[in-house]
Design a protein around this motif. Sequence first.
Motif, PDB file in Angstrom:
ATOM      1  N   ASN A 139       0.829  -1.202   0.000  1.00  0.00           N
ATOM      2  CA  ASN A 139       0.000   0.000   0.000  1.00  0.00           C
ATOM      3  C   ASN A 139       0.871   1.263   0.000  1.00  0.00           C
ATOM      4  O   ASN A 139       0.570   2.236  -0.697  1.00  0.00           O
ATOM      5  CB  ASN A 139      -0.918   0.002   1.226  1.00  0.00           C
TER       6      ASN A 139
ATOM      7  N   HIS B 210       0.880   4.065  -3.268  1.00  0.00           N
ATOM      8  CA  HIS B 210       0.436   5.447  -3.144  1.00  0.00           C
ATOM      9  C   HIS B 210       1.582   6.445  -2.991  1.00  0.00           C
ATOM     10  O   HIS B 210       1.343   7.626  -2.742  1.00  0.00           O
ATOM     11  CB  HIS B 210      -0.530   5.570  -1.967  1.00  0.00           C
TER      12      HIS B 210
ATOM     13  N   THR C 297     -10.967   3.951  -1.449  1.00  0.00           N
ATOM     14  CA  THR C 297      -9.849   4.683  -2.039  1.00  0.00           C
ATOM     15  C   THR C 297     -10.120   6.174  -1.884  1.00  0.00           C
ATOM     16  O   THR C 297     -11.279   6.604  -1.903  1.00  0.00           O
ATOM     17  CB  THR C 297      -9.672   4.355  -3.537  1.00  0.00           C
TER      18      THR C 297
ATOM     19  N   HIS D 107      -5.830   0.921  -8.430  1.00  0.00           N
ATOM     20  CA  HIS D 107      -5.794  -0.008  -7.297  1.00  0.00           C
ATOM     21  C   HIS D 107      -7.207  -0.257  -6.774  1.00  0.00           C
ATOM     22  O   HIS D 107      -8.081   0.602  -6.861  1.00  0.00           O
ATOM     23  CB  HIS D 107      -4.906   0.539  -6.185  1.00  0.00           C
TER      24      HIS D 107
ATOM     25  N   GLY E 240      -6.186  -3.504   0.069  1.00  0.00           N
ATOM     26  CA  GLY E 240      -4.966  -3.839   0.794  1.00  0.00           C
ATOM     27  C   GLY E 240      -5.043  -3.635   2.294  1.00  0.00           C
ATOM     28  O   GLY E 240      -4.746  -4.543   3.079  1.00  0.00           O
TER      29      GLY E 240
END
Length: 240
Positions: A140, A144, A188, A197, A201
């Motif tokens: 993760n 990001h 998200t 994505h 996660g």
Amino acid sequence: MSRPFTSNSQGPVQEAEEFLYIMTHDLKAFARAMRTIPDWIGEDLAAQRIVLSADAADNLAMLRDYAHRLDDTLTALTELSRVARLADPPAAHDLEALVTGACTRLPATPRLTCDTECGGLHVKGPLNDLNRLFDAILGNAAAHHDRDFGNLRIVARTWHDRVQVTVSDDGPGIAPAHWTAVFKPLATLRPKSETGHSGVGLAIARKVVRSLGGEIAIIPTEAPRGLSVRFDLPGADGGA
């Protein structure tokens, strides 16, 4: 503190987990077909020397992109459904080895280095779920990160009869208002069309930690950038 989810749970929770697994497993067959069929169409058109208009080509590319994202989301949800329910037998594991393994599985971009301070500690739990946990947390951070390079710092210490782990990165961070929401499945902060994505996660990470009787949370950091995630796992008394 929320009640931990355990692999011995019965009733509606277990039924929902099994249904999620069956549903995502079956739907993946359709998603894979949707990924393949646009390629077949393109090959057939090329064989017949048919050139699509720009709009038609864009629509075909859009269909292919959505099919890929659907398949990726179903794969992530399948992994979520497997946590605890299809876990390996609990055993003692070297924490340093778990972290190092997850670091080696990080994508090549961004280029992230991993600094670890695990103090020779061992944790106890299913190996496949522990791997899912560290892959999810570190992955993760990589997914990001907003730069081509960065650093992850993983620090562990004993905490009562457990091991407390803090994973910190130097990425863009998350506003405190979203610290709870990001642990929900499919959550998200930006549209999935932008990130690519699925947003599963951290939900996987939370489920693993709770299945082992712990909690996970984002904690404040004094650094100008970055995010720190802290969770606790069962200790394993010197690896015994």
